[in-house]
Scaffold this motif. Structure first.
Motif, short mmCIF file in Angstrom:
data_model
loop_
_atom_site.label_atom_id
_atom_site.label_comp_id
_atom_site.label_asym_id
_atom_site.label_seq_id
_atom_site.Cartn_x
_atom_site.Cartn_y
_atom_site.Cartn_z
N PHE A 78 -5.95 12.09 -73.48
CA PHE A 78 -6.13 11.31 -72.19
C PHE A 78 -5.82 9.83 -72.43
N ALA A 79 -6.30 9.45 -73.64
CA ALA A 79 -5.67 7.91 -73.70
C ALA A 79 -4.43 7.74 -73.97
N ARG A 80 -3.54 8.69 -74.67
CA ARG A 80 -2.30 8.80 -74.87
C ARG A 80 -1.41 8.41 -73.36
N VAL A 81 -1.79 9.03 -72.47
CA VAL A 81 -1.53 8.96 -71.08
C VAL A 81 -1.35 7.60 -70.51
N ASP A 82 -2.50 6.90 -71.07
CA ASP A 82 -2.47 5.47 -70.31
C ASP A 82 -1.86 4.44 -71.48
N ALA A 83 -1.92 4.58 -72.58
CA ALA A 83 -1.44 3.82 -73.55
C ALA A 83 -0.18 4.95 -74.54
N PRO A 84 0.69 5.06 -73.74
CA PRO A 84 1.82 5.77 -74.59
C PRO A 84 2.29 5.24 -75.72
N ASP A 85 2.40 4.00 -75.77
CA ASP A 85 2.93 3.05 -77.01
C ASP A 85 2.06 2.91 -78.24
N ALA A 86 0.72 3.23 -77.92
CA ALA A 86 -0.16 3.12 -78.91
C ALA A 86 -0.07 4.09 -80.17
N ASP A 87 -0.48 3.73 -81.26
CA ASP A 87 -0.25 4.63 -82.58
C ASP A 87 -1.31 5.65 -82.47
N TRP A 88 -1.01 6.84 -81.81
CA TRP A 88 -2.00 7.81 -81.84
C TRP A 88 -2.24 8.53 -83.01
#
Length: 279
Positions: free
Chosen positions: A29-39
């Motif tokens: 879910f978080a990746r959808v809103d923050a696609p450039d973050a270091d998941w």
């Protein structure tokens, strides 16, 4: 990247509740809103939390034997003490507080976002725990032979007995509120994840971002494709955005899933209104 995360959410939507990985789905879910973050760094941190939970559990025979007080103390020492996670009371409505990537980076978040980390650690340790759908304030419960022990993860894991719970409900609902049956209902894993995303949806709606709230709802439906209430909400937002065809499809799906009751009655009336507009 967002499409990859959405595909993972759709795959999770096909799993039974017991097989869901809470932290992993929240990460998607978080990746959808923050696609450039270091998941990947975030996933590594989740793995570290799980490893430390296993180490702490195995090092405490009383906790391993079922001492819930010891388990609560270990989780608090680990999540709040060692890793430094706590509630963000200063910027509570910041959307980052409901995004697990940001929560892992900032060590601050909403009660439900923090609760996912606590549940992640408890599950790694092999301890029974679940979320509690308390009004306005997510809580966590640890299993106990004589009933559950309630913890406030936003407050570092403070144990809440009846007097503290009574004070909390009064603070949330007003001085006349009292404890009542149903306040400590256990949540499914899906329920926890939907509550997390609901925070984002509501904040976007309050900001007038109906399109953003709709996207959030559509992502929630990937995880819970048979949730009639979410289909209704999607239909209402599509209606507000003048997407009449899409609204009809969403509302009709809601009606298929929940054909009876007051909500179904209102849904039928809106469907009739929208069909008349199209004609």
């Amino acid at each position: 990247m967002s499409e990859e995360a959405r595909a993972a959410l759709s795959a999770a939507g096909q799993l039974p509740d017991a097989e869901l990985d809470l932290a992993e789905v929240a990460l998607q879910f978080a990746r959808v809103d923050a696609p450039d973050a270091d998941w990947r760094a975030a996933r590594d941190l989740l793995s570290r939390i799980a490893r430390r939970a296993v180490e702490e559990a195995s090092a405490d025979p009383r906790a391993d034997a079922g001492d819930t007080t010891r388990r609560a103390a270990i989780l608090s020492r680990l999540l709040h003490g060692e890793f430094g996670f706590g509630g963000d009371a200063e910027t509570y409505d910041d959307l980052r507080n409901a995004n697990l990537l940001a929560v892992l980076e900032r060590r601050r978040g909403l009660p439900v976002a923090l609760g996912i980390l606590w549940l992640h650690a408890a599950e790694a340790a092999g301890w029974a725990a679940h979320g509690v759908d308390f009004p306005g304030h997510f809580l966590l419960a640890l299993g106990h032979p004589r009933g559950q022990v309630i913890l406030d993860v936003f407050g570092g894991g403070a144990v809440l007995a009846a007097p503290e719970l009574r004070a909390l409900i009064k603070r949330i609902e007003g001085p006349k509120a009292e404890l009542r049956p149903g306040l400590l209902v256990p949540m499914s894993k899906r329920g926890v994840l939907l509550r997390l995303q609901n925070n984002i949806k509501l904040r976007r709606l309050r900001a007038g971002d109906v399109d953003g709230a709709l996207r959030c709802t559509e992502d929630m439906l990937r995880l819970a494709p048979d949730h009639a209430g979410l289909w209704r909400e999607a239909g209402l937002m599509q209606h507000r955005l003048e997407r009449i065809g899409a609204a009809l499809q969403s509302l009709e799906r809601a009606l298929e899933l929940e054909p009876r009751g007051e909500a179904a009655h209102r849904t039928r009336a809106l469907i009739d209104e929208l069909r008349n507009r199209l004609n």
